[in-house]
Design a protein around this motif. Structure first.
Motif, PDB file in Angstrom:
ATOM      1  N   ALA A 189      25.353  58.363  32.681  1.00  0.00           N
ATOM      2  CA  ALA A 189      24.610  57.131  32.391  1.00  0.00           C
ATOM      3  C   ALA A 189      25.181  56.433  31.166  1.00  0.00           C
ATOM      4  CB  ALA A 189      23.130  57.449  32.180  1.00  0.00           C
ATOM      5  N   ALA A 190      25.444  57.184  30.101  1.00  0.00           N
ATOM      6  CA  ALA A 190      25.986  56.592  28.875  1.00  0.00           C
ATOM      7  C   ALA A 190      27.375  55.994  29.124  1.00  0.00           C
ATOM      8  CB  ALA A 190      26.053  57.649  27.775  1.00  0.00           C
ATOM      9  N   LEU A 191      28.211  56.689  29.879  1.00  0.00           N
ATOM     10  CA  LEU A 191      29.555  56.199  30.150  1.00  0.00           C
ATOM     11  C   LEU A 191      29.542  54.934  31.006  1.00  0.00           C
ATOM     12  CD1 LEU A 191      31.398  59.586  30.811  1.00  0.00           C
ATOM     13  CD2 LEU A 191      31.572  58.136  28.779  1.00  0.00           C
ATOM     14  N   VAL A 192      28.684  54.891  32.011  1.00  0.00           N
ATOM     15  CA  VAL A 192      28.617  53.722  32.885  1.00  0.00           C
ATOM     16  C   VAL A 192      28.093  52.509  32.126  1.00  0.00           C
ATOM     17  CG1 VAL A 192      27.404  52.754  34.894  1.00  0.00           C
ATOM     18  CG2 VAL A 192      28.453  55.010  35.043  1.00  0.00           C
ATOM     19  N   LEU A 193      27.088  52.695  31.297  1.00  0.00           N
ATOM     20  CA  LEU A 193      26.556  51.567  30.517  1.00  0.00           C
ATOM     21  C   LEU A 193      27.595  51.058  29.517  1.00  0.00           C
ATOM     22  CD1 LEU A 193      22.910  52.839  29.933  1.00  0.00           C
ATOM     23  CD2 LEU A 193      23.643  50.988  31.440  1.00  0.00           C
ATOM     24  N   ALA A 194      28.361  51.975  28.908  1.00  0.00           N
ATOM     25  CA  ALA A 194      29.434  51.543  28.000  1.00  0.00           C
ATOM     26  C   ALA A 194      30.508  50.774  28.770  1.00  0.00           C
ATOM     27  CB  ALA A 194      30.040  52.759  27.304  1.00  0.00           C
ATOM     28  N   LEU A 195      30.819  51.231  29.974  1.00  0.00           N
ATOM     29  CA  LEU A 195      31.814  50.549  30.792  1.00  0.00           C
ATOM     30  C   LEU A 195      31.343  49.151  31.181  1.00  0.00           C
ATOM     31  CD1 LEU A 195      34.523  50.774  32.258  1.00  0.00           C
ATOM     32  CD2 LEU A 195      33.297  51.748  34.213  1.00  0.00           C
ATOM     33  N   ALA A 196      30.051  48.990  31.405  1.00  0.00           N
ATOM     34  CA  ALA A 196      29.508  47.662  31.726  1.00  0.00           C
ATOM     35  C   ALA A 196      29.754  46.689  30.578  1.00  0.00           C
ATOM     36  CB  ALA A 196      28.012  47.765  32.030  1.00  0.00           C
ATOM     37  N   LEU A 197      29.569  47.154  29.344  1.00  0.00           N
ATOM     38  CA  LEU A 197      29.818  46.291  28.186  1.00  0.00           C
ATOM     39  C   LEU A 197      31.291  45.909  28.077  1.00  0.00           C
ATOM     40  CD1 LEU A 197      27.585  48.028  25.477  1.00  0.00           C
ATOM     41  CD2 LEU A 197      27.143  45.871  26.659  1.00  0.00           C
ATOM     42  N   VAL A 198      32.171  46.889  28.294  1.00  0.00           N
ATOM     43  CA  VAL A 198      33.607  46.623  28.206  1.00  0.00           C
ATOM     44  C   VAL A 198      34.033  45.648  29.295  1.00  0.00           C
ATOM     45  CG1 VAL A 198      35.899  47.667  28.386  1.00  0.00           C
ATOM     46  CG2 VAL A 198      34.087  48.846  27.127  1.00  0.00           C
ATOM     47  N   LEU A 199      33.540  45.852  30.496  1.00  0.00           N
ATOM     48  CA  LEU A 199      33.929  44.990  31.616  1.00  0.00           C
ATOM     49  C   LEU A 199      33.403  43.571  31.415  1.00  0.00           C
ATOM     50  CD1 LEU A 199      35.517  45.485  34.241  1.00  0.00           C
ATOM     51  CD2 LEU A 199      33.338  45.626  35.431  1.00  0.00           C
ATOM     52  N   ALA A 200      32.222  43.439  30.844  1.00  0.00           N
ATOM     53  CA  ALA A 200      31.673  42.108  30.591  1.00  0.00           C
ATOM     54  C   ALA A 200      32.558  41.310  29.638  1.00  0.00           C
ATOM     55  CB  ALA A 200      30.262  42.233  30.012  1.00  0.00           C
ATOM     56  N   ARG A 201      33.182  42.007  28.684  1.00  0.00           N
ATOM     57  CA  ARG A 201      34.069  41.325  27.738  1.00  0.00           C
ATOM     58  C   ARG A 201      35.452  41.086  28.342  1.00  0.00           C
ATOM     59  NH1 ARG A 201      32.761  41.316  22.337  1.00  0.00           N
ATOM     60  NH2 ARG A 201      34.975  41.455  21.785  1.00  0.00           N
ATOM     61  N   ALA A 202      35.944  42.047  29.114  1.00  0.00           N
ATOM     62  CA  ALA A 202      37.323  41.963  29.617  1.00  0.00           C
ATOM     63  C   ALA A 202      37.460  40.982  30.777  1.00  0.00           C
ATOM     64  CB  ALA A 202      37.803  43.350  30.051  1.00  0.00           C
ATOM     65  N   LEU A 203      36.427  40.887  31.609  1.00  0.00           N
ATOM     66  CA  LEU A 203      36.502  40.044  32.801  1.00  0.00           C
ATOM     67  C   LEU A 203      35.724  38.758  32.526  1.00  0.00           C
ATOM     68  CD1 LEU A 203      37.841  40.513  35.589  1.00  0.00           C
ATOM     69  CD2 LEU A 203      35.594  41.115  36.442  1.00  0.00           C
ATOM     70  N   ARG A 204      36.280  37.907  31.673  1.00  0.00           N
ATOM     71  CA  ARG A 204      35.528  36.733  31.208  1.00  0.00           C
ATOM     72  C   ARG A 204      35.447  35.649  32.262  1.00  0.00           C
ATOM     73  NH1 ARG A 204      34.180  36.985  26.028  1.00  0.00           N
ATOM     74  NH2 ARG A 204      35.234  38.512  24.695  1.00  0.00           N
ATOM     75  N   THR A 205      36.449  35.526  33.098  1.00  0.00           N
ATOM     76  CA  THR A 205      36.391  34.578  34.208  1.00  0.00           C
ATOM     77  C   THR A 205      36.727  35.315  35.479  1.00  0.00           C
ATOM     78  OG1 THR A 205      38.710  33.965  33.909  1.00  0.00           O
ATOM     79  CG2 THR A 205      37.056  32.616  32.777  1.00  0.00           C
ATOM     80  N   THR A 206      36.323  34.781  36.606  1.00  0.00           N
ATOM     81  CA  THR A 206      36.511  35.480  37.869  1.00  0.00           C
ATOM     82  C   THR A 206      37.066  34.548  38.915  1.00  0.00           C
ATOM     83  OG1 THR A 206      34.269  34.952  38.576  1.00  0.00           O
ATOM     84  CG2 THR A 206      34.563  37.015  37.408  1.00  0.00           C
ATOM     85  N   ALA A 207      37.528  35.138  39.993  1.00  0.00           N
ATOM     86  CA  ALA A 207      38.007  34.338  41.118  1.00  0.00           C
ATOM     87  C   ALA A 207      36.845  33.578  41.729  1.00  0.00           C
ATOM     88  CB  ALA A 207      38.637  35.248  42.172  1.00  0.00           C
ATOM     89  N   PRO A 208      37.076  32.343  42.157  1.00  0.00           N
ATOM     90  CA  PRO A 208      36.004  31.595  42.808  1.00  0.00           C
ATOM     91  C   PRO A 208      35.651  32.199  44.152  1.00  0.00           C
ATOM     92  CG  PRO A 208      38.090  30.441  43.016  1.00  0.00           C
ATOM     93  CD  PRO A 208      38.342  31.595  42.097  1.00  0.00           C
ATOM     94  N   ALA A 209      34.451  31.923  44.605  1.00  0.00           N
ATOM     95  CA  ALA A 209      34.041  32.396  45.922  1.00  0.00           C
ATOM     96  C   ALA A 209      34.851  31.683  46.993  1.00  0.00           C
ATOM     97  CB  ALA A 209      32.555  32.129  46.127  1.00  0.00           C
TER      98      ALA A 209
END
Length: 421
Positions: A189-209
């Motif tokens: 649980a701790a690792l997944v929540l930490a990964l969510a924070l990292v991914l939120a910062r790293a993936l700032r923009t995404t491919a359009p639908a």
């Protein structure tokens, strides 16, 4: 751009396979981060398999009853594949992935704190339902890289998924034996929540639908998978083949902890995790399987994989001998089973993704939902077989399931795919 003709149908020009979508450039670091996310997402499905005896002892229930946590996780994952993954064609990837990871972390936390088996089963179902990030990342990555890098990136993501599957059992068994069955859930649980924070910062923009995705209603997205299964015979065949092999795989690994911790061996939960590490060879075999699919087509590869499952079932049956001979048989049999499963997955996914360039996410939803439904059923049938007949019955079940891929490929001569002109 000239439309491509395939199987009497004309594929739309400018489909998903022609050019990368605009968005975050998928560099090496981001690719590795996404591979790590795939590893965590897939690993959440497998580390509970090593904890069944520990859960049973702590909560005072029978071992086969405690295995309901594994079945619930896989059932939740099947439901998440069908109900959540299609939203990847409609929602922005970054917030979608982050929310999925946060929900998964919450489910793992609830599982680690569950005071009773029914609450643990419910939390396990939630974890399975939300830990579908790997199935969202694949289509996203395919749209963020040029065609000449797509295979390498998708191969890296698959390696992450396989690594997560293999290491998860060792993680769960070793940590569970040392600190109790709750510890792996809480650490995960701790690792997944930490990964969510990292991914939120790293993936700032995404491919359009995809074009027109915003106009699709949620019910229409859900209806697409059954519609594709009806319309695409090769999708149905691939889904049935993978469901059968994955059902046998799940039956073996669900019951293996019961065998190793039972009177035949008397080992601890870490033994299951250590046994799983032998499957690391599959990370080397899947690229070779992909080259064989390119050269000979999916059906010959699937036929060899089904024969490999039959042979693996025969070798695994010798596990009832106990002692060193039994352990050697279990090591050899699980390695053969892992290789057959992953090589067959490469063959089936190659066939599925070639059907329609404009519907890969929905094809993947249909295919993977069927595969994990087979895995869920295999876990349930495996525990029933083990309770009634012991390890012999589980191996016989795996052999019976392997007959379906053989029947579906018998007599078919599929030419190797030719490169586009």
């Amino acid at each position: 751009m000239t439309p491509r003709t395939r199987g009497g149908r004309t594929a739309p020009a400018g489909g998903a396979g022609d050019a990368p979508a605009a968005g975050t450039p998928l560099g090496r670091r981001l690719t590795l981060l996404l591979a790590l996310t795939c590893a965590f997402a897939v690993g959440n499905l497998y580390f509970p398999q090593a904890l069944t005896p520990l859960v049973a002892a702590d909560l005072g229930v029978a071992a086969d009853t405690a295995s309901a946590t594994v079945t619930a996780t896989q059932a939740g994952y099947t439901a998440g594949m069908f109900l959540l993954v299609p939203l990847g064609d409609r929602l922005a990837y970054r917030p979608f992935l982050v929310v999925l990871l946060v929900l998964t972390g919450g489910g793992l936390l609830a599982a680690g704190c569950a005071p009773t088996l029914p609450l643990l089963v419910a939390a396990s179902a939630l974890v399975g339902f939300t830990t579908v990030a790997a199935q969202v990342i694949g289509p996203m990555a395919a749209g963020l890289v040029p065609a000449d890098r797509r295979g390498a990136v998708l191969g890296t993501l698959l390696s992450g998924s396989i690594g997560g599957m293999l290491l998860a059992r060792a993680f769960g068994g070793t940590l569970g034996e040392a600190a109790g069955w709750r510890a792996p859930y809480l650490v995960a649980a701790a690792l997944v929540l930490a990964l969510a924070l990292v991914l939120a910062r790293a993936l700032r923009t995404t491919a359009p639908a995809p074009p027109g995705a915003a106009d699709r209603s949620y019910p229409s997205l859900l209806a697409e998978a059954p519609r594709l299964l009806r319309a695409e015979p090769d999708l149905r065949r691939s889904a049935l083949q993978q469901a059968a092999v994955f059902g046998g795989f799940s039956a073996i690994w669900t019951c293996l902890a019961l065998l190793l911790t039972g009177p035949a061996y008397g080992l601890g939960a870490p033994a299951v995790g250590l046994l799983a590490l032998v499957g690391g060879a599959t990370m080397l075999c899947t690229p070779f399987a992909g080259r064989l699919v390119d050269r000979h087509g999916p059906d010959p590869v699937n036929r060899v994989c089904a024969l490999g499952v039959l042979l693996a079932a025969a070798v695994l049956a010798a596990g009832v001998l106990g002692g060193t001979p039994g352990l050697i048989a279990l090591f050899a049999g699980t390695l053969m089973l892992d290789i057959a499963l992953q090589a067959g997955s490469v063959a089936n996914q190659a066939r599925v993704y070639a059907l329609r360039d404009d519907a890969r996410s929905r094809l993947n939803t249909a295919y993977m939902s069927c595969a994990y439904l087979g895995g869920t059923l295999g876990s349930w049938l495996g525990t029933r077989a083990y309770a009634l007949t012991g390890w012999w019955g589980v191996c016989a079940l795996v052999a019976l399931l392997a007959l379906l891929p053989l029947a579906l490929t018998r007599g078919r001569a599929v030419p190797a795919r030719q490169p586009p002109h």
